[in-house]
Design an enzyme around this catalytic site. Structure first.
Site, PDB file in Angstrom:
ATOM      1  N   ASP A  12       0.825  -1.216   0.000  1.00 52.50           N
ATOM      2  CA  ASP A  12       0.000   0.000   0.000  1.00 52.50           C
ATOM      3  C   ASP A  12       0.858   1.265   0.000  1.00 52.50           C
ATOM      4  O   ASP A  12       1.972   1.276   0.522  1.00 52.50           O
ATOM      5  CB  ASP A  12      -0.913  -0.018   1.236  1.00 52.50           C
ATOM      6  CG  ASP A  12      -2.042   0.986   1.118  1.00 52.50           C
ATOM      7  OD1 ASP A  12      -2.372   1.401  -0.012  1.00 52.50           O
ATOM      8  OD2 ASP A  12      -2.610   1.361   2.164  1.00 52.50           O
ATOM      9  N   HIS A  29       2.248   3.412  -9.106  1.00 53.21           N
ATOM     10  CA  HIS A  29       2.003   1.990  -9.371  1.00 53.21           C
ATOM     11  C   HIS A  29       3.168   1.371 -10.142  1.00 53.21           C
ATOM     12  O   HIS A  29       3.552   0.234  -9.890  1.00 53.21           O
ATOM     13  CB  HIS A  29       0.692   1.798 -10.140  1.00 53.21           C
ATOM     14  CG  HIS A  29      -0.519   2.225  -9.340  1.00 53.21           C
ATOM     15  ND1 HIS A  29      -0.700   1.853  -8.027  1.00 53.21           N
ATOM     16  CD2 HIS A  29      -1.593   2.997  -9.663  1.00 53.21           C
ATOM     17  CE1 HIS A  29      -1.834   2.381  -7.580  1.00 53.21           C
ATOM     18  NE2 HIS A  29      -2.389   3.078  -8.552  1.00 53.21           N
ATOM     19  N   LEU A 123      10.446 -20.776  -4.874  1.00 54.16           N
ATOM     20  CA  LEU A 123       9.524 -19.897  -4.138  1.00 54.16           C
ATOM     21  C   LEU A 123       8.113 -20.050  -4.698  1.00 54.16           C
ATOM     22  O   LEU A 123       7.922 -20.116  -5.912  1.00 54.16           O
ATOM     23  CB  LEU A 123       9.980 -18.439  -4.307  1.00 54.16           C
ATOM     24  CG  LEU A 123       9.013 -17.356  -3.830  1.00 54.16           C
ATOM     25  CD1 LEU A 123       8.944 -17.321  -2.311  1.00 54.16           C
ATOM     26  CD2 LEU A 123       9.429 -15.982  -4.353  1.00 54.16           C
TER      27      LEU A 123
HETATM   28  C1  IPE Z   1      -5.537  -2.631  -0.126  1.00 51.93           C
HETATM   29  O1  IPE Z   1      -5.196  -1.314  -0.273  1.00 51.93           O
HETATM   30  C2  IPE Z   1      -5.515  -3.328  -1.463  1.00 51.93           C
HETATM   31  C3  IPE Z   1      -4.206  -3.542  -2.054  1.00 51.93           C
HETATM   32  C4  IPE Z   1      -3.047  -3.195  -1.550  1.00 51.93           C
HETATM   33  C5  IPE Z   1      -4.212  -4.216  -3.324  1.00 51.93           C
HETATM   34  P1  IPE Z   1      -6.269  -0.155  -0.457  1.00 51.93           P
HETATM   35  O2  IPE Z   1      -5.511   1.087  -0.611  1.00 51.93           O
HETATM   36  O3  IPE Z   1      -7.223  -0.511  -1.538  1.00 51.93           O
HETATM   37  O4  IPE Z   1      -7.049  -0.214   0.932  1.00 51.93           O
HETATM   38  P2  IPE Z   1      -7.899   0.902   1.680  1.00 51.93           P
HETATM   39  O5  IPE Z   1      -8.898   1.419   0.699  1.00 51.93           O
HETATM   40  O6  IPE Z   1      -6.954   1.966   2.113  1.00 51.93           O
HETATM   41  O7  IPE Z   1      -8.510   0.190   2.841  1.00 51.93           O
HETATM   42  C1  IPE Z   2      -1.569   0.290  -3.368  1.00 51.53           C
HETATM   43  O1  IPE Z   2      -1.366   1.662  -3.406  1.00 51.53           O
HETATM   44  C2  IPE Z   2      -1.831  -0.301  -4.712  1.00 51.53           C
HETATM   45  C3  IPE Z   2      -3.216  -0.780  -4.900  1.00 51.53           C
HETATM   46  C4  IPE Z   2      -4.177  -0.706  -4.037  1.00 51.53           C
HETATM   47  C5  IPE Z   2      -3.507  -1.390  -6.168  1.00 51.53           C
HETATM   48  P1  IPE Z   2      -2.577   2.664  -3.398  1.00 51.53           P
HETATM   49  O2  IPE Z   2      -2.982   2.946  -4.797  1.00 51.53           O
HETATM   50  O3  IPE Z   2      -3.671   2.198  -2.520  1.00 51.53           O
HETATM   51  O4  IPE Z   2      -1.883   3.946  -2.782  1.00 51.53           O
HETATM   52  P2  IPE Z   2      -2.491   4.972  -1.736  1.00 51.53           P
HETATM   53  O5  IPE Z   2      -3.014   4.163  -0.576  1.00 51.53           O
HETATM   54  O6  IPE Z   2      -3.571   5.714  -2.430  1.00 51.53           O
HETATM   55  O7  IPE Z   2      -1.336   5.827  -1.342  1.00 51.53           O
HETATM   56 MG    MG Z   3      -4.094   2.441  -0.552  1.00 53.28          MG
END
Ligand code: IPE
Ligand code: IPE
Ligand code: MG
Length: 239
Positions: A12, A29, A123
């Site tokens: 995240d 990303h 792995l």
């Molecule tokens: C969780 O992260 C999903 C992934 C890392 C793929 P999100 O960014 O979607 O989660 P919330 O919305 O902060 O709970």
């Molecule tokens: C995690 O990073 C990737 C996915 C959920 C696919 P985010 O896109 O949730 O990044 P933040 O949380 O907005 O910083």
């Molecule tokens: Mg996120």
């Protein structure tokens, strides 16, 4: 030091990493995919058997269309570019999540990755894509109910173990550690059944900045934890 058999990571913070640099979210990303590559290598080098990565949740469809399509595109690029390398290094790829909700080209790529690497034993790399724990449990319940209706399972025999056979994670060990980057302290529907006794480790860094040092730190934290699984503390055992 106790080395875990299975590490699961909620990757995240890509969006915030990009925002902090004045870049569009997609740049975060992309940098996130680099961190993923680094992490797969580091975990494989450590001899850890299982790595599960949360790449796209069943709730991530609620993001803007363009971001969803960026994430789908990055998955495709990652598999097309890295599959041969992963195979050469003996990595077995497995995907958990709801396949039915994905486009046919992505479904085909995921199947190709799984089939090509099915015999590998270094792995086990598990990618959680279009994954949501409640969705997984509901799909398992549906198939279990169908099996009961067809008479191949007796409802009286359903226990935790039989239920586990119907989950996407069948034959996988439960994660010893669930790491979440970016400072958020929640699971966001990631492996709710399987993480019942996992050690949760929340780290402040954004996912694109995650590296070997962070992995080492997580392993140190894990080694310092005392897992009791509902029993008595190792130090307090009377006998
Ligand atoms: C969780 O992260 C999903 C992934 C890392 C793929 P999100 O960014 O979607 O989660 P919330 O919305 O902060 O709970
Ligand atoms: C995690 O990073 C990737 C996915 C959920 C696919 P985010 O896109 O949730 O990044 P933040 O949380 O907005 O910083
Ligand atoms: Mg996120």
């Amino acid at each position: 030091m106790t080395i875990p058999a299975h590490i699961a990571i909620i990757m995240d913070g890509n969006g915030r990493w990009a925002k902090a640099r004045g870049l569009p979210r997609v740049a975060g990303h992309r940098a996130g995919v680099e961190a993923l590559r680094r992490t797969v290598r580091a975990v494989a080098d450590m001899g850890i058997a299982w790595l599960t990565l949360y790449a796209f949740s069943s709730e991530n469809w609620s993001r803007p269309k363009s971001e969803v399509s960026d994430l789908m595109g990055l998955l495709k690029i990652y598999i097309r570019r890295d599959l041969a390398d992963l195979h050469r290094s003996g990595v077995r790829v497995r995907v958990i999540g709801d396949r039915d909700g994905l486009s046919p080209d992505i479904r085909a790529l995921l199947a190709e990755a799984e089939t090509l690497t099915a015999g590998n034993t270094s792995l086990n790399l598990v990618i959680a894509f279009n994954y949501g724990g409640r969705n997984e449990i509901a799909r398992a319940a549906r198939r279990l109910a169908q099996a009961a209706r067809e008479g191949s399972i007796n409802p009286d025999d359903i226990c935790e173990e039989t239920f586990g056979h119907f989950l996407d994670t069948v034959d996988m060990p439960d994660p010893d550690i669930v790491i979440r980057t970016s400072g958020e302290m929640r699971l966001s529907n990631f492996l709710p059944w399987q993480s019942a006794y996992s050690e949760l480790i929340f780290m402040p860094c954004y996912w694109p900045d995650f590296g070997r040092a962070d992995l080492d730190e997580a392993l140190k934290i894990f080694a310092s934890r005392e897992r009791r699984f509902g029993g008595v503390t190792a130090h307090g055992v009377a006998s």
